[in-house]
Design an enzyme around this catalytic site. Structure first.
Site, PDB file in Angstrom:
ATOM      1  CG  ASP A 113      -5.956  -5.077   2.844  1.00  0.00           C
ATOM      2  OD1 ASP A 113      -6.525  -6.145   3.150  1.00  0.00           O
ATOM      3  OD2 ASP A 113      -5.887  -4.653   1.683  1.00  0.00           O
ATOM      4  CG  HIS A 153      -4.269  -0.685  -0.770  1.00  0.00           C
ATOM      5  ND1 HIS A 153      -4.039  -0.555   0.584  1.00  0.00           N
ATOM      6  CD2 HIS A 153      -4.897  -1.868  -0.931  1.00  0.00           C
ATOM      7  CE1 HIS A 153      -4.515  -1.623   1.220  1.00  0.00           C
ATOM      8  NE2 HIS A 153      -5.029  -2.426   0.314  1.00  0.00           N
ATOM      9  CB  SER A 210      -0.953  -0.029   1.203  1.00  0.00           C
ATOM     10  OG  SER A 210      -1.846   1.064   1.170  1.00  0.00           O
TER      11      SER A 210
END
Length: 336
Positions: A279, A186, A159
């Protein structure tokens, strides 16, 4: 949410203010006209979120992001009016820790609330990412599927800071690396194709967007390329899916890692790189429980030590490694 705006264009600042006004809970705490001023203002009052322009005098958005994430880290979203011309700078900023990218809302064109919706949706997602979402538990995966042809897979999630980390990792792998690679980063789908091209040119490996219905294949690095989740199916192919709808970040790293734990019967390694939030941590743990090697990036080499930290906290990673040692470890894992 306390929000700061960094932009040298008065019209862009006004467009962002108007968009934020549709959500009364958002408060603009300061506005900076260039990156240098933003670094100073952030040290004086660190907001929850910064909406950062890329092209500015004195210090651009890439350098401002680097300085802020090093000194007074907070969530940063890059706001740009021309994503095609700025795609490389976008990924540089994300490499320094920016979380996401969004177009500058248009003024005077169509419905103002509709124009503001993409920005407000990003802010909502980040609000969950940095706050409410940390306590959620993940469901257990589906039962293991039918046996597939035994082969190798590297599943990588990243991310904030991910583009730069992925570049380093992929550069460390040979062109004849003997396992398939699937990346879940992401990033909004409008930037995914540009990111794949950038990684391909910078790493020397073949990187492209994953296609619905294709299997992971040795010799190709596949990047999740839509705002839906990507998962491995029972028959060994990849599919994009809107479910589960309650996952804030799309694509979700947890969703992909869980599907690998459920349906991949060859050798696999799960790698969780730099990023804010949690996540991927639960999905990595399921991969470990399945018997796969799991690796998390260490704190010192992470631009944002959130996702790897969450994985370490729940003992999801068998190995915690500096970024520059992960590629050699993957080569070792698949040449034994």
């Amino acid at each position: 949410m306390k929000i700061a705006i960094v932009n040298d264009m008065p019209m862009a600042v006004e467009a962002l203010r108007r968009a934020l006004a549709f959500e009364p809970a958002h408060q603009v705490v300061w506005v900076a006209g260039d990156g240098a001023e933003a670094v100073q203002r952030c040290a004086e009052l660190t907001p929850d979120l910064i909406l950062m322009d890329l092209i500015m005098p004195v210090m651009d958005g890439v350098e401002a992001t680097r300085h802020i994430m090093a000194a007074t880290p907070c969530a940063i979203v890059i706001v740009t009016v021309d994503r095609e011309q700025n795609v490389h700078r976008v990924f540089e900023a994300m490499g320094h820790g920016a979380l996401d990218v969004v177009d500058t809302p248009a003024i005077g064109a169509g419905n103002p609330k509709e124009a503001a919706a993409p920005l407000l949706r990003k802010i909502l997602n980040i609000g969950w990412l940095i706050g409410q979402r940390d306590s959620q538990e993940r469901p257990t995966p589906a039962p293991l599927g039918m046996a597939l042809q035994r082969k190798g897979l590297v599943a990588i999630g990243s991310s904030a800071g991910g583009p730069a980390a992925l570049e380093v990792l992929l550069k460390g792998l040979p062109k004849d690396f003997p396992a398939a690679i699937v990346l879940v980063q992401h990033v909004d789908q409008v930037f995914a194709a540009g990111m794949a091209q950038w990684l391909s040119s910078s790493s020397g490996l073949q990187v492209r967007l994953a296609r619905d219905g294709e299997p992971p294949e040795r010799g190709t690095v596949l990047l999740a390329g839509t705002n839906h989740h990507i998962r491995l199916l029972k028959n060994g192919t990849l599919a994009y899916t809107a479910e589960p709808v309650n996952e804030i970040y799309r694509p979700s790293i947890d969703v992909f890692f869980e599907s690998v734990a459920s349906y991949w019967s060859g050798d696999a390694v799960g790698v969780l790189l730099t990023g804010m939030g949690r996540d991927g941590a639960q999905g990595l743990k399921l991969m470990r429980q399945r018997g796969f090697l799991t690796i998390a990036q260490d704190q010192q080499s992470s631009a944002v030590y959130g996702m790897p930290k969450a994985a370490a906290a729940i003992d999801a990673a068998i190995e915690i490694r500096p970024l520059d040692t992960i590629a050699p470890r993957l080569k070792e894992a698949f040449t034994q």
